[in-house]
Write an enzyme that holds these catalytic residues in place. Structure first.
Site, PDB file in Angstrom:
ATOM      1  N   TYR A  75       6.995  -3.066  22.113  1.00 59.39           N
ATOM      2  CA  TYR A  75       6.196  -3.862  23.049  1.00 59.39           C
ATOM      3  C   TYR A  75       6.621  -5.327  23.033  1.00 59.39           C
ATOM      4  CZ  TYR A  75       3.476  -0.017  24.703  1.00 59.39           C
ATOM      5  OH  TYR A  75       3.121   1.144  25.331  1.00 59.39           O
ATOM      6  N   GLN A 109       0.030   1.212  38.616  1.00 60.75           N
ATOM      7  CA  GLN A 109       0.149   1.847  37.301  1.00 60.75           C
ATOM      8  C   GLN A 109       0.904   0.927  36.345  1.00 60.75           C
ATOM      9  OE1 GLN A 109       1.455   6.258  37.945  1.00 60.75           O
ATOM     10  NE2 GLN A 109       2.100   5.110  39.718  1.00 60.75           N
ATOM     11  N   VAL A 111       2.198  -2.051  33.928  1.00 60.39           N
ATOM     12  CA  VAL A 111       1.587  -2.926  32.924  1.00 60.39           C
ATOM     13  C   VAL A 111       2.207  -4.325  32.968  1.00 60.39           C
ATOM     14  CG1 VAL A 111       0.932  -1.003  31.419  1.00 60.39           C
ATOM     15  CG2 VAL A 111       3.125  -2.158  31.040  1.00 60.39           C
ATOM     16  N   ASP A 112       3.241  -4.519  33.804  1.00 65.08           N
ATOM     17  CA  ASP A 112       3.810  -5.875  33.925  1.00 65.08           C
ATOM     18  C   ASP A 112       2.842  -6.739  34.744  1.00 65.08           C
ATOM     19  OD1 ASP A 112       4.390  -5.882  36.797  1.00 65.08           O
ATOM     20  OD2 ASP A 112       6.056  -4.522  36.378  1.00 65.08           O
ATOM     21  N   HIS A 138      -3.266   1.423  34.105  1.00 61.91           N
ATOM     22  CA  HIS A 138      -2.696   1.688  32.771  1.00 61.91           C
ATOM     23  C   HIS A 138      -2.692   0.465  31.862  1.00 61.91           C
ATOM     24  CE1 HIS A 138      -0.442   5.469  34.466  1.00 61.91           C
ATOM     25  NE2 HIS A 138      -1.703   5.715  34.152  1.00 61.91           N
ATOM     26  N   CYS A 146      -8.483  -4.596  19.953  1.00 63.60           N
ATOM     27  CA  CYS A 146      -8.632  -4.352  18.528  1.00 63.60           C
ATOM     28  C   CYS A 146      -8.823  -2.854  18.290  1.00 63.60           C
ATOM     29  CB  CYS A 146      -9.847  -5.125  18.007  1.00 63.60           C
ATOM     30  SG  CYS A 146     -10.097  -4.890  16.229  1.00 63.60           S
ATOM     31  N   CYS A 149     -12.841  -3.193  16.379  1.00 63.42           N
ATOM     32  CA  CYS A 149     -14.033  -3.638  17.109  1.00 63.42           C
ATOM     33  C   CYS A 149     -13.738  -3.591  18.614  1.00 63.42           C
ATOM     34  CB  CYS A 149     -14.474  -5.032  16.650  1.00 63.42           C
ATOM     35  SG  CYS A 149     -13.449  -6.382  17.286  1.00 63.42           S
ATOM     36  N   CYS A 169      -6.748  -8.840  15.023  1.00 61.86           N
ATOM     37  CA  CYS A 169      -7.860  -9.221  15.895  1.00 61.86           C
ATOM     38  C   CYS A 169      -8.434 -10.578  15.477  1.00 61.86           C
ATOM     39  CB  CYS A 169      -8.934  -8.143  15.791  1.00 61.86           C
ATOM     40  SG  CYS A 169     -10.488  -8.562  16.568  1.00 61.86           S
ATOM     41  N   ALA A 253      12.378  -0.840  47.279  1.00 64.58           N
ATOM     42  CA  ALA A 253      11.151  -1.514  47.704  1.00 64.58           C
ATOM     43  C   ALA A 253      11.427  -2.915  48.245  1.00 64.58           C
ATOM     44  CB  ALA A 253      10.189  -1.591  46.520  1.00 64.58           C
TER      45      ALA A 253
HETATM   46  C1  BJW Z   1      12.361   2.544  43.029  1.00 65.89           C
HETATM   47  C2  BJW Z   1      13.339   1.606  42.880  1.00 65.89           C
HETATM   48  C3  BJW Z   1      13.314   0.563  43.798  1.00 65.89           C
HETATM   49  C4  BJW Z   1      13.652   3.027  41.334  1.00 65.89           C
HETATM   50  N1  BJW Z   1      12.377   0.528  44.748  1.00 65.89           N
HETATM   51  N2  BJW Z   1      11.429   2.491  43.970  1.00 65.89           N
HETATM   52  C5  BJW Z   1      -2.465  16.942  34.705  1.00 65.89           C
HETATM   53  C6  BJW Z   1      -1.294  17.676  34.720  1.00 65.89           C
HETATM   54  C7  BJW Z   1      -0.331  17.498  33.734  1.00 65.89           C
HETATM   55  C8  BJW Z   1      -0.512  16.605  32.689  1.00 65.89           C
HETATM   56  C9  BJW Z   1      -1.676  15.867  32.679  1.00 65.89           C
HETATM   57  C10 BJW Z   1      -2.638  16.045  33.660  1.00 65.89           C
HETATM   58  N3  BJW Z   1      -3.653  15.185  33.403  1.00 65.89           N
HETATM   59  C11 BJW Z   1      -3.349  14.475  32.289  1.00 65.89           C
HETATM   60  C12 BJW Z   1      -2.154  14.880  31.818  1.00 65.89           C
HETATM   61  C13 BJW Z   1      -1.455  14.368  30.603  1.00 65.89           C
HETATM   62  C14 BJW Z   1      -0.725  13.061  30.826  1.00 65.89           C
HETATM   63  C15 BJW Z   1       0.280  13.267  31.946  1.00 65.89           C
HETATM   64  O1  BJW Z   1       0.086  12.936  33.080  1.00 65.89           O
HETATM   65  N4  BJW Z   1       1.434  13.828  31.593  1.00 65.89           N
HETATM   66  C16 BJW Z   1       2.492  14.115  32.582  1.00 65.89           C
HETATM   67  C17 BJW Z   1       3.677  13.161  32.338  1.00 65.89           C
HETATM   68  C18 BJW Z   1       2.904  15.541  32.460  1.00 65.89           C
HETATM   69  N5  BJW Z   1      -1.659  11.999  31.154  1.00 65.89           N
HETATM   70  C19 BJW Z   1      -2.287  11.299  30.215  1.00 65.89           C
HETATM   71  O2  BJW Z   1      -2.117  11.534  29.020  1.00 65.89           O
HETATM   72  C20 BJW Z   1      -3.260  10.231  30.675  1.00 65.89           C
HETATM   73  N6  BJW Z   1      -4.478  10.367  29.987  1.00 65.89           N
HETATM   74  C21 BJW Z   1      -5.259  11.440  30.120  1.00 65.89           C
HETATM   75  O3  BJW Z   1      -4.988  12.345  30.853  1.00 65.89           O
HETATM   76  O4  BJW Z   1      -6.360  11.420  29.335  1.00 65.89           O
HETATM   77  C22 BJW Z   1      -7.212  12.573  29.328  1.00 65.89           C
HETATM   78  C23 BJW Z   1      -8.366  12.361  28.403  1.00 65.89           C
HETATM   79  C24 BJW Z   1      -9.591  12.838  28.775  1.00 65.89           C
HETATM   80  C25 BJW Z   1     -10.673  12.659  27.931  1.00 65.89           C
HETATM   81  C26 BJW Z   1     -10.504  11.990  26.726  1.00 65.89           C
HETATM   82  C27 BJW Z   1      -9.274  11.499  26.374  1.00 65.89           C
HETATM   83  C28 BJW Z   1      -8.200  11.687  27.210  1.00 65.89           C
HETATM   84  C29 BJW Z   1      -2.734   8.836  30.331  1.00 65.89           C
HETATM   85  C30 BJW Z   1      -1.446   8.512  30.968  1.00 65.89           C
HETATM   86  C31 BJW Z   1      -0.941   7.147  30.490  1.00 65.89           C
HETATM   87  C32 BJW Z   1       0.447   6.837  30.999  1.00 65.89           C
HETATM   88  N7  BJW Z   1       0.963   5.719  30.323  1.00 65.89           N
HETATM   89  C33 BJW Z   1       2.260   5.177  30.686  1.00 65.89           C
HETATM   90  C34 BJW Z   1       2.658   4.118  29.647  1.00 65.89           C
HETATM   91  C35 BJW Z   1       1.798   2.863  29.839  1.00 65.89           C
HETATM   92  C36 BJW Z   1       2.019   1.855  28.792  1.00 65.89           C
HETATM   93  C37 BJW Z   1       3.394   1.253  28.809  1.00 65.89           C
HETATM   94  O5  BJW Z   1       4.034   1.026  29.838  1.00 65.89           O
HETATM   95  O6  BJW Z   1       3.856   0.967  27.718  1.00 65.89           O
HETATM   96  O7  BJW Z   1       2.222   4.620  31.996  1.00 65.89           O
HETATM   97  S1  BJW Z   1       3.541   6.430  30.813  1.00 65.89           S
HETATM   98  C38 BJW Z   1       4.380   5.665  32.171  1.00 65.89           C
HETATM   99  O8  BJW Z   1       4.305   6.541  33.324  1.00 65.89           O
HETATM  100  C39 BJW Z   1       3.559   4.412  32.522  1.00 65.89           C
HETATM  101  C40 BJW Z   1       3.576   4.463  34.014  1.00 65.89           C
HETATM  102  O9  BJW Z   1       2.527   3.679  34.553  1.00 65.89           O
HETATM  103  C41 BJW Z   1       3.481   5.917  34.327  1.00 65.89           C
HETATM  104  C42 BJW Z   1       3.943   6.306  35.706  1.00 65.89           C
HETATM  105  O10 BJW Z   1       5.309   6.064  35.853  1.00 65.89           O
HETATM  106  P1  BJW Z   1       5.909   5.608  37.259  1.00 65.89           P
HETATM  107  O11 BJW Z   1       5.395   4.278  37.626  1.00 65.89           O
HETATM  108  O12 BJW Z   1       5.735   6.694  38.234  1.00 65.89           O
HETATM  109  O13 BJW Z   1       7.426   5.398  36.863  1.00 65.89           O
HETATM  110  P2  BJW Z   1       8.656   6.438  36.964  1.00 65.89           P
HETATM  111  O14 BJW Z   1       9.728   5.892  36.113  1.00 65.89           O
HETATM  112  O15 BJW Z   1       8.213   7.818  36.738  1.00 65.89           O
HETATM  113  O16 BJW Z   1       9.091   6.359  38.494  1.00 65.89           O
HETATM  114  C43 BJW Z   1       9.754   5.238  39.023  1.00 65.89           C
HETATM  115  C44 BJW Z   1      10.072   5.518  40.485  1.00 65.89           C
HETATM  116  O17 BJW Z   1      10.633   4.331  41.023  1.00 65.89           O
HETATM  117  C45 BJW Z   1      11.101   6.642  40.709  1.00 65.89           C
HETATM  118  O18 BJW Z   1      10.617   7.525  41.705  1.00 65.89           O
HETATM  119  C46 BJW Z   1      12.338   5.898  41.209  1.00 65.89           C
HETATM  120  O19 BJW Z   1      13.101   6.637  42.168  1.00 65.89           O
HETATM  121  C47 BJW Z   1      11.710   4.699  41.834  1.00 65.89           C
HETATM  122  N8  BJW Z   1      12.563   3.538  41.993  1.00 65.89           N
HETATM  123  N9  BJW Z   1      14.146   2.002  41.788  1.00 65.89           N
HETATM  124  C48 BJW Z   1      11.455   1.546  44.784  1.00 65.89           C
HETATM  125  N10 BJW Z   1      14.271  -0.403  43.741  1.00 65.89           N
HETATM  126 ZN    ZN Z   2     -11.680  -6.622  15.962  1.00 68.09          ZN
END
Ligand code: BJW
Ligand code: ZN
Length: 262
Positions: A75, A109, A111-112, A138, A146, A149, A169, A253
């Site tokens: 990070y 989605q 985080v930047d 996200h 923390c 807490c 914290c 984009a």
């Molecule tokens: C361009 C370009 C240009 C290139 N112009 N475009 C249902 C089905 C299956 C699984 C699940 C489900 N529900 C939940 C899940 C599990 C899981 C999940 O989804 N897994 C799948 C991967 C299979 N989800 C979770 O775990 C979530 N939590 C949850 O479900 O909790 C349930 C719960 C219930 C009750 C109690 C407790 C829990 C949480 C998900 C968190 C995701 N976190 C991240 C990291 C964030 C922190 C960090 O950054 O450090 O978020 S993962 C990562 O993926 C990040 C992103 O926001 C997210 C999405 O990615 P994104 O933005 O789509 O990026 P890419 O790389 O995939 O795509 C980029 C695109 O840009 C591409 O298409 C390129 O072509 C394009 N591109 N150049 C325009 N110039």
């Molecule tokens: Zn604390």
């Protein structure tokens, strides 16, 4: 659905422009691709973060529990990288559009902080910029929380020595972590409610730079569509929305978004 590669591109841009201009309420949904041209790596696909790092080693609460220093190093590296990047033409066009039109909700989605920085650049002051959003599903790379807490707040600078000692914290001294949503964690409830409420009321949904693979965030577009919204997708690569898009623009984009919103 229309393919904007080659001769169809101009036609798709103009269809997207008309469709979005007609809609009173629009939800914009962005992913890592909107920041790619700023120099922020995406997650999936060529050059994506998950090609060099395993999500289970870095982006889960279990990974942080196992090795908080490794996760903090990752990070700290990303904070430094994003801090050197600047909003691109897509962030700026979206900010200008959201600030000049009522009824636009920007949901990200990412985080930047490039949507916020673009809005500040366009609006000139932070208060006005807040109106442009985004609603963050996200969390934020530049906030900590923390593990003991309820404290959450802006991150203090992390350098090699803070990472070595691990950030703590300011309220209780507990171990701090980045205020982002990792796999297996719940998204912030009120934020999700606000985003999905906007989607359910939208007449159009503009999707930019996301594979649409990560749930529950990815369901936002399906919610909007089920409620009658027309869907425009801008992405140079394949996405999970390709079959449901009313207008599909294959391109970066930074070119397509300003053209659509001009
Ligand atoms: C361009 C370009 C240009 C290139 N112009 N475009 C249902 C089905 C299956 C699984 C699940 C489900 N529900 C939940 C899940 C599990 C899981 C999940 O989804 N897994 C799948 C991967 C299979 N989800 C979770 O775990 C979530 N939590 C949850 O479900 O909790 C349930 C719960 C219930 C009750 C109690 C407790 C829990 C949480 C998900 C968190 C995701 N976190 C991240 C990291 C964030 C922190 C960090 O950054 O450090 O978020 S993962 C990562 O993926 C990040 C992103 O926001 C997210 C999405 O990615 P994104 O933005 O789509 O990026 P890419 O790389 O995939 O795509 C980029 C695109 O840009 C591409 O298409 C390129 O072509 C394009 N591109 N150049 C325009 N110039
Ligand atoms: Zn604390």
């Amino acid at each position: 659905m229309s393919d904007a590669a080659g001769a169809g591109a101009a036609e798709a841009i103009s269809r997207a422009r008309e469709l979005l201009a007609r809609a009173l309420r629009v939800v914009v949904f962005t992913g890592a691709g909107v920041s790619a041209e700023s120099g922020v790596p995406t997650f999936r696909g060529a050059g994506g973060l998950w090609k060099s790092f395993k999500p289970e080693d870095l982006a889960t609460p279990e990974a942080f529990g196992r090795d908080p220093r490794l996760v903090w190093e990752w990070y700290a590296w990303r904070r430094d990288l994003v801090a050197r990047c600047r909003p691109n033409a897509a962030h700026l066009a979206l900010a200008r559009w959201a600030l000049s039109r009522p009824g636009v909700t920007l949901v990200s989605q990412n985080v930047d902080d490039l949507h916020e920085r673009a809005a500040r650049e366009v609006a000139g002051d932070a208060e006005a910029a807040r109106r442009a959003g985004p609603v963050r599903l996200h969390g934020s790379l530049f906030h900590d929380q923390c593990t003991r807490c309820a404290w959450r707040g802006p991150a203090r600078a992390v350098d090699a020595s803070t990472v070595a000692a691990l950030p703590h914290c300011p309220e209780c001294g507990g171990l701090a972590r980045p205020d982002v949503v990792w796999f297996g964690e719940m998204l912030p409830v009120r934020t999700v409610e606000a985003a999905f409420a906007a989607a359910a009321e939208a007449e159009a949904c503009l999707v930019v730079g996301t594979t649409g693979a990560v749930y529950p965030a990815a369901a936002l577009v399906h919610t909007a569509r089920a409620a009658g919204a027309r869907v425009v997708v801008v992405d140079p690569g394949p996405t999970e929305y390709d079959e449901v898009a009313d207008v599909r623009i294959y391109g970066p984009a930074g070119d397509a978004v300003p053209a659509i919103l001009a």
